[in-house]
Design a protein around this motif. Structure first.
Motif, PDB file in Angstrom:
ATOM      1  N   GLY A  36       0.801  -1.217   0.000  1.00 27.11           N
ATOM      2  CA  GLY A  36       0.000   0.000   0.000  1.00 27.11           C
ATOM      3  C   GLY A  36       0.832   1.264   0.000  1.00 27.11           C
ATOM      4  N   THR A  37       2.071   1.171  -0.503  1.00 25.99           N
ATOM      5  CA  THR A  37       2.944   2.341  -0.592  1.00 25.99           C
ATOM      6  C   THR A  37       2.764   3.006  -1.950  1.00 25.99           C
ATOM      7  OG1 THR A  37       4.563   1.300   0.869  1.00 25.99           O
ATOM      8  CG2 THR A  37       5.343   3.127  -0.490  1.00 25.99           C
ATOM      9  N   SER A  38       2.667   4.310  -1.970  1.00 30.36           N
ATOM     10  CA  SER A  38       2.429   5.041  -3.212  1.00 30.36           C
ATOM     11  C   SER A  38       3.560   4.819  -4.211  1.00 30.36           C
ATOM     12  CB  SER A  38       2.313   6.540  -2.924  1.00 30.36           C
ATOM     13  OG  SER A  38       2.347   7.283  -4.132  1.00 30.36           O
ATOM     14  N   PRO A  39       3.236   4.617  -5.502  1.00 29.58           N
ATOM     15  CA  PRO A  39       4.293   4.511  -6.515  1.00 29.58           C
ATOM     16  C   PRO A  39       5.040   5.818  -6.722  1.00 29.58           C
ATOM     17  CG  PRO A  39       2.122   4.519  -7.547  1.00 29.58           C
ATOM     18  CD  PRO A  39       1.894   4.411  -6.074  1.00 29.58           C
ATOM     19  N   ALA A  40       4.506   6.918  -6.184  1.00 31.74           N
ATOM     20  CA  ALA A  40       5.201   8.203  -6.278  1.00 31.74           C
ATOM     21  C   ALA A  40       6.314   8.326  -5.238  1.00 31.74           C
ATOM     22  CB  ALA A  40       4.207   9.351  -6.099  1.00 31.74           C
ATOM     23  N   HIS A  41       6.390   7.360  -4.321  1.00 32.92           N
ATOM     24  CA  HIS A  41       7.414   7.412  -3.282  1.00 32.92           C
ATOM     25  C   HIS A  41       8.797   7.190  -3.891  1.00 32.92           C
ATOM     26  CE1 HIS A  41       8.864   7.309   0.810  1.00 32.92           C
ATOM     27  NE2 HIS A  41       9.505   6.188   0.564  1.00 32.92           N
ATOM     28  N   ASP A  42       9.809   7.784  -3.301  1.00 29.14           N
ATOM     29  CA  ASP A  42      11.176   7.705  -3.807  1.00 29.14           C
ATOM     30  C   ASP A  42      11.872   6.479  -3.223  1.00 29.14           C
ATOM     31  OD1 ASP A  42      13.533   8.324  -5.065  1.00 29.14           O
ATOM     32  OD2 ASP A  42      14.184   9.748  -3.534  1.00 29.14           O
ATOM     33  N   PHE A  43      12.178   5.506  -4.082  1.00 23.78           N
ATOM     34  CA  PHE A  43      12.865   4.290  -3.663  1.00 23.78           C
ATOM     35  C   PHE A  43      14.240   4.213  -4.323  1.00 23.78           C
ATOM     36  CE2 PHE A  43       8.333   3.005  -3.795  1.00 23.78           C
ATOM     37  CZ  PHE A  43       8.161   2.528  -2.511  1.00 23.78           C
ATOM     38  N   SER A  44      15.176   3.550  -3.647  1.00 20.30           N
ATOM     39  CA  SER A  44      16.370   3.032  -4.303  1.00 20.30           C
ATOM     40  C   SER A  44      16.152   1.537  -4.491  1.00 20.30           C
ATOM     41  CB  SER A  44      17.618   3.270  -3.443  1.00 20.30           C
ATOM     42  OG  SER A  44      17.901   4.646  -3.337  1.00 20.30           O
ATOM     43  N   VAL A  45      16.619   1.002  -5.620  1.00 19.05           N
ATOM     44  CA  VAL A  45      16.424  -0.419  -5.902  1.00 19.05           C
ATOM     45  C   VAL A  45      17.786  -1.094  -6.000  1.00 19.05           C
ATOM     46  CG1 VAL A  45      15.321  -2.130  -7.377  1.00 19.05           C
ATOM     47  CG2 VAL A  45      14.318   0.153  -7.168  1.00 19.05           C
TER      48      VAL A  45
END
Length: 456
Positions: free
Chosen positions: A269-278
């Motif tokens: 349920g985390t927004s896809p607009a959130h800033d992630f490192s992969v």
């Protein structure tokens, strides 16, 4: 800092080890998919810890979180928690109240569906690979059928275990449905117990498990939003891998969930607009459990070398894994699709002692170069690997090499890492040269992993 850790191959890359390392600088580690069908192994000071449903980051004292993309087998989850407590650990845990539940009839259905697929595991045209009529090599833990019920909107969630009236009413319809399916479609023998007896047993056993886990049930999306607002670092631990992803993987030889980085938004349920490192993890060679494609598959002495030195048997199933040379196009597809910014390479030590090591750098069909991995099974079966050879390196005292750092790696091993890096188009920032947490070498340059691990 939020970091997603994903596998770039077909599972069993060693994601648990690097999740454990990254967790040193995190507050929580979140499983966003999978269930009792996956396993991660972490070795600390020679002691082995095996995780099935729990996130492996709990060894570092992080809060473990199971998102709604997971399916939960509550009875075995309680047993796993008890084993960790017996080992002196007391993990903090939150479980999505809307995660779906695996019941025994899902396991029965899993086995029946696998037998229906074919007589053998589909590893070649002769065993049904091309037509998709062989076995996929399921772990037989009931995960696929549980998700079938979820999509069919007849499944039961963790929160439903707390309502005995609801649980009994739903199981009173589900148990006869599953019996009819198994008996009339898959020609399985009916159990000697009655429907009423089975329903009563499940209500009692799973209701009790639900009540025991109730203190840890929560609204996971809201909890994660709260922790991010506090500035907490969160790790999202991938289970299985990109090429087993239901949407992006080598269908039908995939799992039933979303293993790629995109699964984080669906499963937590985390927004896809959130800033992630992969952060990607790949093994220094290919492994595959069960059916499906393995271009450059090895047999004979080299395969035995990799299987024996790499201990290539599944954590959950104990099955022997198939092995092959590193497949660059397959891993590169994962890197490009997932937006992976750095890569960790495991089992570099396992290749030691071979006179040469090879890399699948591309594919051909009937002498023609193939630009990308095909989706037609007939074309996949016809792929011929384009192989590049590099000199091997001798075996080492690998714990000593790890303690001394990158400068102690054999020159040929370092050139192998650099060669892979040049073909993959992404920096390899760490290599693993043994099973222990300490058997890890951080390479030079900026790295999200090194920042989280506190490496110098």
């Amino acid at each position: 800092m939020d970091v997603i850790i994903v596998g770039c191959q077909a599972g069993d890359e060693g994601k648990g080890k690097f999740t454990d390392i990254a967790s040193r600088g995190a507050y929580a580690v979140v499983r966003y998919q999978a269930g009792p069908n996956t396993g991660h192994t972490v070795v600390v000071d020679g002691r082995e810890y095996r995780f099935v449903q729990l996130p492996s980051g709990v060894l570092q004292g992080c809060v473990g979180v199971l998102g709604s993309g997971c399916v939960i087998e509550p009875v075995s989850l309680l047993a796993e928690l008890a084993e960790l407590r017996a080992a002196g650990l007391d993990p903090r845990l939150w479980i999505s109240e809307t995660a779906h539940v695996v019941f025994p009839y899902h396991i029965d259905q899993d086995g029946a569906e696998e037998a229906w697929r074919g007589a053998e595991v589909a590893t070649s045209a002769a065993t049904g690979f091309v037509t998709g009529t062989g076995r996929i090599g399921t772990t037989n833990r009931g995960v696929g059928p549980c998700r079938e019920d979820k999509v069919g909107r007849i499944g039961l969630r963790m929160v439903d275990l707390l309502d005995e009236t609801l649980l009994e009413a739903r199981l009173s319809r589900l148990v006869p449905l599953k019996r009819a399916l198994l008996h009339h479609v898959y020609e399985r023998e009916l159990p000697t117990t009655t429907v009423e007896e089975d329903v009563a047993r499940l209500v009692e056993q799973y209701g009790a498990a639900g009540r025991e886990l109730e203190p840890w049930l929560c609204d996971v999306p809201a909890w994660l939003r709260e922790k991010r607002a506090e500035g907490r670092h969160i790790i999202y631990e991938g289970a299985q891998s990109f090429n087993l992803d239901l949407e992006q993987g080598t269908y039908p030889y995939v799992t039933s969930g979303y293993c790629g980085a995109g699964g984080v938004t669906v499963g937590t349920g985390t927004s896809p607009a959130h800033d992630f490192s992969v952060l990607g993890v790949a093994k220094a060679y290919m492994v595959q459990v069960g059916g499906g494609p393995l271009v450059g598959e090895l047999t004979g002495d080299v395969a035995e070398h990799l299987i024996t030195r790499g201990k290539e048997w599944g954590t959950v199933t104990g099955r022997r894994r198939r092995v092959g040379w590193f497949d660059v196009p397959l891993a590169r597809r994962a890197i490009e699709t997932e937006g992976i910014t750095e890569l960790c390479l495991t089992n570099l030590d396992v290749l030691a002692g071979l006179p040469e090591v090879r890399v699948v750098s591309g594919y051909e069909i009937d002498g023609r170069e193939v630009a990308s991995y095909p989706v037609r099974l007939k074309q996949v079966a016809a792929l011929t690997p384009v192989v590049r050879s590099l000199p091997g390196w001798p075996d080492q005292d690998w714990p000593r090499v790890a303690a001394r750092g990158a400068g102690a790696l054999p020159g040929e091993a370092l050139r192998y890492v650099e060669f892979l890096q040049s073909l993959l188009g992404v920096r390899i920032t760490a290599v693993s040269v043994g099973p222990d947490r300490a058997d890890t070498i951080h390479l030079s340059g900026p790295s999200v992993l090194a920042d989280l691990a506190g490496a110098t």
